[in-house]
Scaffold this motif. Structure first.
Motif, mmCIF file in Angstrom:
data_model
loop_
_atom_site.group_PDB
_atom_site.id
_atom_site.type_symbol
_atom_site.label_atom_id
_atom_site.label_comp_id
_atom_site.label_asym_id
_atom_site.label_seq_id
_atom_site.Cartn_x
_atom_site.Cartn_y
_atom_site.Cartn_z
ATOM 1 N N VAL A 99 -50.854 28.576 -32.174
ATOM 2 C CA VAL A 99 -51.403 29.494 -33.175
ATOM 3 C C VAL A 99 -51.838 30.807 -32.525
ATOM 4 O O VAL A 99 -51.685 31.886 -33.103
ATOM 5 C CB VAL A 99 -52.588 28.840 -33.921
ATOM 6 N N LEU A 159 -49.411 33.801 -37.210
ATOM 7 C CA LEU A 159 -50.531 33.384 -38.048
ATOM 8 C C LEU A 159 -51.853 33.721 -37.358
ATOM 9 O O LEU A 159 -52.214 33.086 -36.363
ATOM 10 C CB LEU A 159 -50.473 31.871 -38.320
ATOM 11 N N LEU A 205 -43.962 29.628 -34.644
ATOM 12 C CA LEU A 205 -44.203 29.411 -36.079
ATOM 13 C C LEU A 205 -43.390 28.218 -36.573
ATOM 14 O O LEU A 205 -43.890 27.397 -37.354
ATOM 15 C CB LEU A 205 -43.836 30.671 -36.864
ATOM 16 N N GLU A 254 -50.741 28.277 -49.871
ATOM 17 C CA GLU A 254 -51.496 29.316 -49.167
ATOM 18 C C GLU A 254 -53.000 29.230 -49.420
ATOM 19 O O GLU A 254 -53.782 30.024 -48.899
ATOM 20 C CB GLU A 254 -50.997 30.713 -49.569
#
Length: 368
Positions: free
Chosen positions: A30, A35, A53, A197
């Motif tokens: 990450v 992100l 990703l 999301e």
């Protein structure tokens, strides 16, 4: 008469250890992925960040569901031995105390590097209140809630065994397919109101769209050991699961990258496809991993026993370790994948060393 404790399954311990390694690798990826959801991140590390990703997307499809399944395995026997009340108190000790310690101490340490720039003029208390959240300890928080609900259900049954300890074969293939279809429908419907999301900042759950999977896998875990499903899993079932997982991952990635808005939920056909793909990957990879570890990693000598014994403490401490090491590596200019590899090989031994140090604190082993 108390029920004797179930024997420790070394291969399940080893699988839990590997899942813990995956958690550390996941959060290390990450840092250098597109992100920006970690307290410290470097999202502009070139095109190789897309590979990270891709790793994150595929990993997220199954590994936390597998964690919940393993967490549910020994809950029935534990309630049988201790009773619902003692089981609940033990869960508060093992899960609630680390969660509180993380929110009060470790999470501020993870964010301390950003305090002067992000909150100039804010009092330390105001800053702490602003960042006080579970972060990756959402798993512990969610598991605590599931465990208490399970204990409450067992209390209402007045101590009767949740599931008779009987040897049963795996459900028939058509039953498994029907179950997967039903779970797919539940996930798809859930994502109409909780799209992919969605983030629940107060609760701390970063992937609430996966919640039906997490609940289902914990429930499956409470059944699997007593119905001898782990022993009944065959190599053929593992290959079938792996094939379903590969197909599901391919479908998910294709749809997610082709229609990043439509796949998220709200009743779209793309959401239906990715829901089915996620269920296939979660069920398939969990089954395949269990057979793989039962076949090839069933033993546990002193080195693996040490790593497994400290795995929960590693989960607890790995966040601050990753942030500190990423800050130390920040001056190095390299592609995303190279920096991820450097952070990973550095962080893993440091995490276990830190975990051992934390567990050396008087009383810590009773919690971690």
């Amino acid at each position: 008469m108390s029920t004797p404790a179930a024997p420790r399954l070394a291969y399940v311990d080893n699988l839990r250890l590997w899942l813990t390694v995956l958690v550390v690798l996941h959060h290390a990826a990450v840092v250098y992925s597109p992100l920006a959801v970690w307290p410290y991140s470097e999202p502009d590390r070139g095109p190789t960040s897309i590979l990270l990703l891709l790793f994150l997307v595929v990993n997220q499809m199954w590994f936390m569901s597998a964690f919940f399944a393993i967490s549910g395995l020994f809950a029935p026997g534990s309630v049988d031995r201790k009773g619902a009340r003692a089981f609940s108190l033990d869960r508060f000790r093992r899960l609630g105390i680390p969660l509180l310690a993380f929110v009060v101490v470790l999470n501020p340490l993870m964010n301390l590097h950003d305090y002067p720039a992000a909150d100039t003029g804010t009092s330390p208390l105001g800053w702490w209140l602003g960042i006080a959240k579970p972060q990756y300890m959402w798993f512990v928080e969610t598991l605590l809630v599931m465990s208490l609900v399970y204990a409450g259900w067992r209390y209402l049954r007045r101590g009767r065994p949740a599931t008779p300890v009987v040897a049963q074969g795996l459900p028939r293939p058509r039953t498994t397919v029907a179950f997967a279809a039903g779970l797919t429908a539940v996930v798809w419907l859930w994502r109409i109101i909780v799209p992919s999301e969605t983030i629940w900042p107060v609760v701390g759950l970063p992937t609430p769209d996966h919640l039906p999977l997490y609940v289902t896998f914990f429930w499956l875990g409470t059944l699997a050991l007593r119905r001898s499903w782990l022993d009944a899993l065959t190599v053929r079932a593992a290959w079938t699961g792996a094939a379903a997982a590969v197909a599901g991952s391919a479908v998910y990635v294709a749809v997610a990258f082709a229609a990043p808005v439509a796949f998220a939920g709200r009743g779209s056909w793309q959401s239906l496809l990715t829901s089915a793909a996620t269920v296939a990957a979660a069920l398939g990879l969990t089954a395949a991993a269990l057979v793989l570890f039962r076949t090839w990693f069933a033993a546990q000598g002193p080195p693996l026993r040490f790593l497994a014994d400290n795995a929960y403490a590693v989960y607890f401490v790995h966040g601050p370790v990753l942030v500190l090491l990423a800050l130390l590596l920040a001056p190095i200019d390299a592609p995303a994948v190279a920096k991820f590899a450097l952070l990973a090989v550095t962080a893993l031994p440091v995490c276990w060393a830190a975990a051992r140090g934390v567990r050396a604190i008087p009383g810590a082993r009773r919690v971690l």
